[in-house]
Design a protein around this motif. Structure first.
Motif, PDB file in Angstrom:
ATOM      1  N   UNK A 187       0.819  -1.219   0.000  1.00 28.74           N
ATOM      2  CA  UNK A 187       0.000   0.000   0.000  1.00 28.74           C
ATOM      3  C   UNK A 187       0.851   1.266   0.000  1.00 28.74           C
ATOM      4  N   UNK A 188       2.036   1.204   0.586  1.00 31.71           N
ATOM      5  CA  UNK A 188       2.902   2.384   0.609  1.00 31.71           C
ATOM      6  C   UNK A 188       3.348   2.785  -0.793  1.00 31.71           C
ATOM      7  N   UNK A 189       3.372   1.822  -1.719  1.00 34.55           N
ATOM      8  CA  UNK A 189       3.771   2.105  -3.095  1.00 34.55           C
ATOM      9  C   UNK A 189       2.599   2.513  -3.971  1.00 34.55           C
ATOM     10  N   UNK A 190       1.381   2.288  -3.512  1.00 37.30           N
ATOM     11  CA  UNK A 190       0.216   2.502  -4.359  1.00 37.30           C
ATOM     12  C   UNK A 190      -0.682   3.657  -3.944  1.00 37.30           C
ATOM     13  N   UNK A 191      -0.606   4.089  -2.707  1.00 39.26           N
ATOM     14  CA  UNK A 191      -1.551   5.112  -2.241  1.00 39.26           C
ATOM     15  C   UNK A 191      -1.374   6.429  -2.998  1.00 39.26           C
ATOM     16  N   UNK A 192      -0.133   6.752  -3.372  1.00 40.98           N
ATOM     17  CA  UNK A 192       0.092   7.977  -4.132  1.00 40.98           C
ATOM     18  C   UNK A 192      -0.525   7.908  -5.509  1.00 40.98           C
ATOM     19  N   UNK A 193      -0.504   6.724  -6.101  1.00 40.77           N
ATOM     20  CA  UNK A 193      -1.096   6.538  -7.422  1.00 40.77           C
ATOM     21  C   UNK A 193      -2.606   6.693  -7.353  1.00 40.77           C
ATOM     22  N   UNK A 194      -3.203   6.183  -6.291  1.00 42.68           N
ATOM     23  CA  UNK A 194      -4.655   6.245  -6.122  1.00 42.68           C
ATOM     24  C   UNK A 194      -5.114   7.551  -5.480  1.00 42.68           C
ATOM     25  N   UNK A 195      -4.163   8.349  -5.002  1.00 39.11           N
ATOM     26  CA  UNK A 195      -4.475   9.634  -4.365  1.00 39.11           C
ATOM     27  C   UNK A 195      -5.447   9.448  -3.195  1.00 39.11           C
ATOM     28  N   UNK A 196      -5.140   8.483  -2.351  1.00 38.37           N
ATOM     29  CA  UNK A 196      -5.986   8.195  -1.192  1.00 38.37           C
ATOM     30  C   UNK A 196      -5.671   9.158  -0.049  1.00 38.37           C
ATOM     31  N   UNK A 197      -6.670   9.413   0.767  1.00 37.30           N
ATOM     32  CA  UNK A 197      -6.476  10.247   1.947  1.00 37.30           C
ATOM     33  C   UNK A 197      -5.744   9.449   3.020  1.00 37.30           C
ATOM     34  N   UNK A 198      -5.318  10.136   4.074  1.00 33.28           N
ATOM     35  CA  UNK A 198      -4.621   9.473   5.177  1.00 33.28           C
ATOM     36  C   UNK A 198      -5.529   8.435   5.825  1.00 33.28           C
ATOM     37  N   UNK A 199      -6.799   8.794   6.020  1.00 35.78           N
ATOM     38  CA  UNK A 199      -7.749   7.868   6.649  1.00 35.78           C
ATOM     39  C   UNK A 199      -7.961   6.628   5.784  1.00 35.78           C
ATOM     40  N   UNK A 200      -8.106   6.829   4.463  1.00 34.29           N
ATOM     41  CA  UNK A 200      -8.294   5.698   3.556  1.00 34.29           C
ATOM     42  C   UNK A 200      -7.056   4.811   3.535  1.00 34.29           C
ATOM     43  N   UNK A 201      -5.887   5.425   3.566  1.00 36.69           N
ATOM     44  CA  UNK A 201      -4.634   4.661   3.571  1.00 36.69           C
ATOM     45  C   UNK A 201      -4.511   3.820   4.839  1.00 36.69           C
ATOM     46  N   UNK A 202      -4.806   4.415   5.977  1.00 35.49           N
ATOM     47  CA  UNK A 202      -4.696   3.695   7.246  1.00 35.49           C
ATOM     48  C   UNK A 202      -5.700   2.551   7.346  1.00 35.49           C
ATOM     49  N   UNK A 203      -6.763   2.618   6.571  1.00 32.93           N
ATOM     50  CA  UNK A 203      -7.805   1.595   6.624  1.00 32.93           C
ATOM     51  C   UNK A 203      -7.493   0.390   5.741  1.00 32.93           C
ATOM     52  N   UNK A 204      -6.447   0.455   4.926  1.00 28.14           N
ATOM     53  CA  UNK A 204      -6.080  -0.663   4.055  1.00 28.14           C
ATOM     54  C   UNK A 204      -5.370  -1.736   4.872  1.00 28.14           C
ATOM     55  N   UNK A 205      -5.829  -2.980   4.720  1.00 30.58           N
ATOM     56  CA  UNK A 205      -5.270  -4.074   5.516  1.00 30.58           C
ATOM     57  C   UNK A 205      -4.631  -5.155   4.648  1.00 30.58           C
ATOM     58  N   UNK A 206      -4.328  -4.852   3.389  1.00 33.18           N
ATOM     59  CA  UNK A 206      -3.748  -5.855   2.495  1.00 33.18           C
ATOM     60  C   UNK A 206      -2.876  -5.168   1.459  1.00 33.18           C
ATOM     61  N   UNK A 207      -2.171  -5.984   0.695  1.00 36.63           N
ATOM     62  CA  UNK A 207      -1.515  -5.441  -0.480  1.00 36.63           C
ATOM     63  C   UNK A 207      -2.584  -5.025  -1.486  1.00 36.63           C
ATOM     64  N   UNK A 208      -2.199  -4.267  -2.485  1.00 32.90           N
ATOM     65  CA  UNK A 208      -3.145  -3.805  -3.500  1.00 32.90           C
ATOM     66  C   UNK A 208      -2.896  -4.578  -4.785  1.00 32.90           C
ATOM     67  N   UNK A 209      -3.916  -5.311  -5.213  1.00 31.11           N
ATOM     68  CA  UNK A 209      -3.826  -6.087  -6.450  1.00 31.11           C
ATOM     69  C   UNK A 209      -4.161  -5.177  -7.630  1.00 31.11           C
ATOM     70  N   UNK A 210      -3.367  -5.272  -8.692  1.00 27.44           N
ATOM     71  CA  UNK A 210      -3.518  -4.369  -9.838  1.00 27.44           C
ATOM     72  C   UNK A 210      -3.591  -5.166 -11.126  1.00 27.44           C
TER      73      UNK A 210
END
Length: 244
Positions: A187-210
């Motif tokens: 998620x640390x590599x993908x949140x910038x691409x998705x432009x997620x907020x801090x709250x949305x980022x903290x709520x992710x509990x897995x890797x991001x499948x693309x």
């Protein structure tokens, strides 16, 4: 071990859900026939003469294999698919964000980006669960706005995944209509691409499948899927289409 196995099974299920979502959403596909040409080396009639007799002629190196290996061809295809994501300047787009739990949709937001002569228009449709005693299980809200060319360009969905070409384990699928790749990012590599907020980022509990699909040098769709800390599955799928 049981926890690791469960996580592995869940990751596979998430990836399958994402692939299914993209296949469902892509309803228009370009059709094209790919041609390949080859050039046969023809030896001159005097090819058997010595270099002294024909100093201006050289023997063709017909035994040199210039064709890329299968691994090289795969890498070139992966890079081409990722590069296609930058070729969206003349395309329209639709982004669907779906949040579900146990296969049931909790909310869905669809945003359509359509280019106009003065800039662009964005139509948004949001569907959420209604109150428990409501007549219909879902309620829908819609809005539309006209934007200048500059604002439309700023909001238009663009994803820079060019850095991912060397990710280990990237999967490539090809057929005569389109090519697709799938891989996983932390998620640390993908949140910038998705432009997620801090709250949305903290709520992710897995890797991001693309998953990224492309036809020729144009992208067809890019999808992201992950699970949240409360067990919801989030899918973000953007499809691109030519202007009518």
């Amino acid at each position: 071990m049981k926890k690791h196995k469960s996580k592995f099974i869940h990751t596979n299920c998430t990836r399958k859900l994402l692939l299914a979502a993209i296949c469902t959403i892509i309803v228009c596909m370009l059709s094209c026939t790919l041609f390949a040409c080859s050039k046969k080396i023809v030896l001159p009639e005097n090819a058997d003469k010595t270099q002294e007799e024909t100093p201006s002629e050289t023997q063709p190196q017909s035994d040199v294999n210039t064709e890329p290996t299968e691994e090289e061809r795969k890498q070139l295809t992966i890079e081409a698919i990722l590069s296609s994501l930058s070729n969206v300047g003349d395309l329209n787009a639709e982004t669907v964000i779906n949040v579900s739990f146990g296969g049931k949709t909790l909310s869905e937001k669809t945003t359509v980006f359509e280019r106009t002569t003065t800039g662009g228009a964005i139509h948004t449709k949001t569907t959420t669960l209604d109150a428990a005693n409501a007549k219909n299980p879902y309620k829908t809200e819609e809005s539309e706005q006209a934007l200048s060319a500059q604002d439309f360009k700023r909001l238009f969905p663009r994803y820079d995944l060019s850095f991912a070409s060397n990710i280990a384990g990237i999967q490539l699928t090809e057929n005569d209509k389109m090519s697709a790749i799938s891989f996983s990012l932390e998620k640390s590599d993908a949140v910038g691409i998705l432009k997620l907020s801090v709250a949305e980022t903290n709520n992710i509990a897995s890797n991001i499948e693309i998953v990224v699909t492309a036809f020729d040098d144009l992208p067809k769709a890019v999808g992201f899927a992950y699970t949240t800390s409360n067990g919801n599955t989030v899918q973000i799928v953007t499809t691109y289409t030519n202007q009518e």
